[in-house]
Write a protein that holds these residues in place. Structure first.
Motif, PDB file in Angstrom:
ATOM      1  N   MET A  65       0.840  -1.206   0.000  1.00  0.00           N
ATOM      2  CA  MET A  65       0.000   0.000   0.000  1.00  0.00           C
ATOM      3  C   MET A  65       0.871   1.250   0.000  1.00  0.00           C
ATOM      4  SD  MET A  65      -2.938  -0.796   2.778  1.00  0.00           S
ATOM      5  CE  MET A  65      -3.895  -2.282   2.742  1.00  0.00           C
ATOM      6  N   ALA A  66       1.940   1.234   0.767  1.00  0.00           N
ATOM      7  CA  ALA A  66       2.840   2.384   0.831  1.00  0.00           C
ATOM      8  C   ALA A  66       3.499   2.612  -0.521  1.00  0.00           C
ATOM      9  CB  ALA A  66       3.897   2.174   1.915  1.00  0.00           C
ATOM     10  N   ARG A  67       3.941   1.541  -1.168  1.00  0.00           N
ATOM     11  CA  ARG A  67       4.565   1.681  -2.496  1.00  0.00           C
ATOM     12  C   ARG A  67       3.572   2.240  -3.503  1.00  0.00           C
ATOM     13  NH1 ARG A  67       7.145  -3.022  -0.806  1.00  0.00           N
ATOM     14  NH2 ARG A  67       5.621  -4.390  -1.763  1.00  0.00           N
ATOM     15  N   MET A  68       2.325   1.809  -3.412  1.00  0.00           N
ATOM     16  CA  MET A  68       1.303   2.277  -4.354  1.00  0.00           C
ATOM     17  C   MET A  68       0.964   3.742  -4.126  1.00  0.00           C
ATOM     18  SD  MET A  68      -1.207  -1.091  -4.375  1.00  0.00           S
ATOM     19  CE  MET A  68      -2.613  -0.061  -4.218  1.00  0.00           C
ATOM     20  N   SER A  69       1.109   4.222  -2.911  1.00  0.00           N
ATOM     21  CA  SER A  69       0.708   5.597  -2.611  1.00  0.00           C
ATOM     22  C   SER A  69       1.838   6.604  -2.800  1.00  0.00           C
ATOM     23  CB  SER A  69       0.164   5.700  -1.189  1.00  0.00           C
ATOM     24  OG  SER A  69       1.197   5.540  -0.254  1.00  0.00           O
ATOM     25  N   LEU A  70       3.070   6.111  -2.949  1.00  0.00           N
ATOM     26  CA  LEU A  70       4.190   7.026  -3.169  1.00  0.00           C
ATOM     27  C   LEU A  70       4.176   7.526  -4.600  1.00  0.00           C
ATOM     28  CD1 LEU A  70       7.051   5.106  -1.333  1.00  0.00           C
ATOM     29  CD2 LEU A  70       5.822   7.124  -0.536  1.00  0.00           C
TER      30      LEU A  70
END
Length: 83
Positions: A65-70
């Motif tokens: 999720m963090a990778r997708m939101s960066l």
């Protein structure tokens, strides 16, 4: 589905609260990410996904999720000296 499983991938989520321990010792509190904020963004992006509020996501899904939101970085960064 058990409270000890991730609602996204069904793997063990390693949640301290699900194990009857204090949340202050949980990996999600100690992570570099805001789990609550990332899950909110995930739910906005994927409204069809039903996440049970009684289940925590696992470290792997939260990292995804963090990778997708960066924001995506450009493939090539050009150096421009200031004049």
């Amino acid at each position: 589905m058990s409270a000890k499983n991730c609602p996204i991938c069904d793997q063990m989520n390693q949640c301290m609260m699900a194990s009857g321990q204090d949340i202050s010792t949980c990996w999600c509190v100690l992570s570099d990410y805001s789990a609550v904020e990332l899950i909110k963004r995930y739910q906005l992006a994927y409204p069809q996904a039903s996440l049970n509020k009684e289940q925590c996501v696992c470290q792997s899904c939260l990292a995804q999720m963090a990778r997708m939101s960066l924001p995506a970085l450009p493939v090539v960064q050009i150096f421009k000296p200031s004049i």
